[in-house]
Motif scaffolding. Structure first.
Motif, short mmCIF file in Angstrom:
data_model
loop_
_atom_site.label_atom_id
_atom_site.label_comp_id
_atom_site.label_asym_id
_atom_site.label_seq_id
_atom_site.Cartn_x
_atom_site.Cartn_y
_atom_site.Cartn_z
N GLY A 1 52.08 46.75 36.57
CA GLY A 1 51.82 47.49 35.33
C GLY A 1 51.37 46.57 34.21
N LEU A 2 51.91 45.37 34.16
CA LEU A 2 51.48 44.40 33.15
C LEU A 2 49.99 44.10 33.32
CD1 LEU A 2 51.95 42.19 30.97
CD2 LEU A 2 52.48 40.65 32.87
N PHE A 3 49.57 43.84 34.54
CA PHE A 3 48.16 43.53 34.78
C PHE A 3 47.26 44.74 34.56
CE2 PHE A 3 50.20 39.99 36.99
CZ PHE A 3 49.49 38.94 36.43
N VAL A 4 47.74 45.92 34.93
CA VAL A 4 46.97 47.15 34.67
C VAL A 4 46.78 47.29 33.16
CG1 VAL A 4 47.03 49.67 34.78
CG2 VAL A 4 47.65 48.33 36.80
N ALA A 5 47.82 47.04 32.40
CA ALA A 5 47.72 47.14 30.94
C ALA A 5 46.75 46.11 30.37
CB ALA A 5 49.10 46.98 30.31
N LEU A 6 46.79 44.89 30.87
CA LEU A 6 45.89 43.84 30.38
C LEU A 6 44.43 44.19 30.67
CD1 LEU A 6 47.90 40.64 31.38
CD2 LEU A 6 47.54 41.53 29.07
N PHE A 7 44.14 44.59 31.91
CA PHE A 7 42.76 44.93 32.27
C PHE A 7 42.31 46.21 31.55
CE2 PHE A 7 43.75 42.47 36.31
CZ PHE A 7 43.01 41.35 35.92
N SER A 8 43.21 47.17 31.36
CA SER A 8 42.85 48.40 30.64
C SER A 8 42.56 48.11 29.17
CB SER A 8 43.99 49.42 30.75
OG SER A 8 44.16 49.83 32.08
N THR A 9 43.35 47.26 28.56
CA THR A 9 43.10 46.89 27.17
C THR A 9 41.77 46.18 27.04
OG1 THR A 9 45.48 46.72 26.76
CG2 THR A 9 44.02 45.62 25.18
N SER A 10 41.48 45.32 27.99
CA SER A 10 40.19 44.64 28.00
C SER A 10 39.05 45.66 28.11
CB SER A 10 40.12 43.65 29.16
OG SER A 10 38.88 43.02 29.21
N ALA A 11 39.21 46.66 28.97
CA ALA A 11 38.19 47.70 29.12
C ALA A 11 37.97 48.45 27.80
CB ALA A 11 38.57 48.68 30.22
N LEU A 12 39.05 48.77 27.12
CA LEU A 12 38.94 49.47 25.84
C LEU A 12 38.23 48.61 24.80
CD1 LEU A 12 42.47 51.14 25.67
CD2 LEU A 12 40.26 52.29 26.01
N LEU A 13 38.52 47.33 24.77
CA LEU A 13 37.87 46.44 23.82
C LEU A 13 36.38 46.28 24.14
CD1 LEU A 13 40.65 43.73 23.41
CD2 LEU A 13 39.78 45.25 21.62
N PHE A 14 36.04 46.17 25.43
CA PHE A 14 34.63 46.10 25.81
C PHE A 14 33.93 47.39 25.38
CE2 PHE A 14 35.60 42.82 29.19
CZ PHE A 14 34.78 41.84 28.66
N ASP A 15 34.57 48.52 25.62
CA ASP A 15 33.97 49.80 25.25
C ASP A 15 33.77 49.88 23.73
OD1 ASP A 15 33.11 52.48 26.09
OD2 ASP A 15 34.80 53.14 24.86
N ARG A 16 34.72 49.37 23.00
CA ARG A 16 34.60 49.38 21.54
C ARG A 16 33.44 48.52 21.07
NH1 ARG A 16 39.40 48.35 17.18
NH2 ARG A 16 38.08 48.67 15.38
N SER A 17 33.17 47.45 21.78
CA SER A 17 32.10 46.54 21.37
C SER A 17 30.72 47.03 21.83
CB SER A 17 32.35 45.13 21.88
OG SER A 17 32.16 45.06 23.28
N ALA A 18 30.69 48.04 22.69
CA ALA A 18 29.42 48.53 23.23
C ALA A 18 28.59 49.24 22.17
CB ALA A 18 29.67 49.47 24.41
N ARG B 1 34.49 39.41 22.38
CA ARG B 1 35.09 38.10 22.67
C ARG B 1 36.55 38.25 23.05
NH1 ARG B 1 32.27 35.62 17.57
NH2 ARG B 1 33.95 36.85 16.72
N ALA B 2 37.27 39.13 22.33
CA ALA B 2 38.69 39.36 22.65
C ALA B 2 38.83 39.98 24.04
CB ALA B 2 39.32 40.26 21.59
N ALA B 3 37.95 40.92 24.36
CA ALA B 3 37.99 41.56 25.68
C ALA B 3 37.73 40.55 26.79
CB ALA B 3 36.96 42.69 25.74
N MET B 4 36.75 39.69 26.57
CA MET B 4 36.43 38.68 27.59
C MET B 4 37.59 37.70 27.75
SD MET B 4 34.33 37.69 29.88
CE MET B 4 32.82 38.55 29.53
N ALA B 5 38.16 37.25 26.64
CA ALA B 5 39.30 36.33 26.72
C ALA B 5 40.47 36.98 27.44
CB ALA B 5 39.71 35.88 25.32
N LEU B 6 40.73 38.25 27.15
CA LEU B 6 41.83 38.96 27.78
C LEU B 6 41.59 39.15 29.27
CD1 LEU B 6 44.54 40.33 27.26
CD2 LEU B 6 43.29 42.42 26.71
N ALA B 7 40.38 39.56 29.64
CA ALA B 7 40.07 39.78 31.06
C ALA B 7 40.16 38.48 31.85
CB ALA B 7 38.69 40.40 31.21
#
Length: 178
Positions: free
Chosen positions: A161-178, A69-75
């Protein structure tokens, strides 16, 4: 207390925040000339916020972990912010710089990846990582080709870089939830 009644306050807060964001420019226009939204601006913002909210509602309809949910909200939040920035002020010079239209590809990649992956966490992780990579590639291409439109290289790198960081963090959170 069932699952739906637990989520209701968060849903009210989310939709209330979207409504407040839409009303803020309308209120600001009553007190000065710095903000001058047209009906089209309000419609565009309503479609972005409403579409993002509906996408989030659909994505979390099934029981999902907090990381998902956090990853989706962030993305979704990052995509909405990206569209807002390129429409309002631009990431590459002013909003009139046609090179800013390249960023629409980042959001299209996100929408296509979400549909193609069926919103599964592993697919969403790859999608968000792809969005981060696309964002970075656009910034690097803009710097190499001189598409900055008056923005300094540091501004281009910092904002992207801000957007790269936001999308990368979202990717990490999605991966964690997998």
């Amino acid at each position: 207390m069932d699952r739906i009644s637990k989520l209701r306050p968060w849903r009210l807060i989310g939709w209330g925040a979207a409504a407040a964001l839409l009303l803020a420019p309308l209120v600001a226009m009553q007190f000065g000339d710095e903000v001058a939204w047209t009906g089209g601006d309000v419609l565009f913002a309503a479609l972005m916020l409403g579409g993002g909210g509906l996408a989030f509602e659909l994505a979390i309809r099934r029981r999902r972990p907090l990381a998902y949910r956090a990853a989706m909200a962030l993305a979704l939040g990052a995509a909405i912010l990206l569209l807002t920035v390129i429409g309002a002020v631009g990431l590459l010079g002013s909003e009139a710089n046609p090179a800013n239209l390249l960023y629409l590809g980042v959001t299209a990649l996100g929408a296509g990846g979400a549909l193609g992956s069926g919103l599964r966490p592993s697919g969403m992780a790859r999608t968000a990582a792809g969005m981060a990579a696309a964002q970075a590639l656009i910034a690097l291409a803009a710097l190499a080709a001189g598409w900055g439109g008056g923005s300094s290289p540091l501004e281009i790198l910092a904002l992207n870089g801000l957007f790269v960081a936001l999308f990368s963090t979202s990717a990490l959170l999605f991966d964690r939830s997998a």
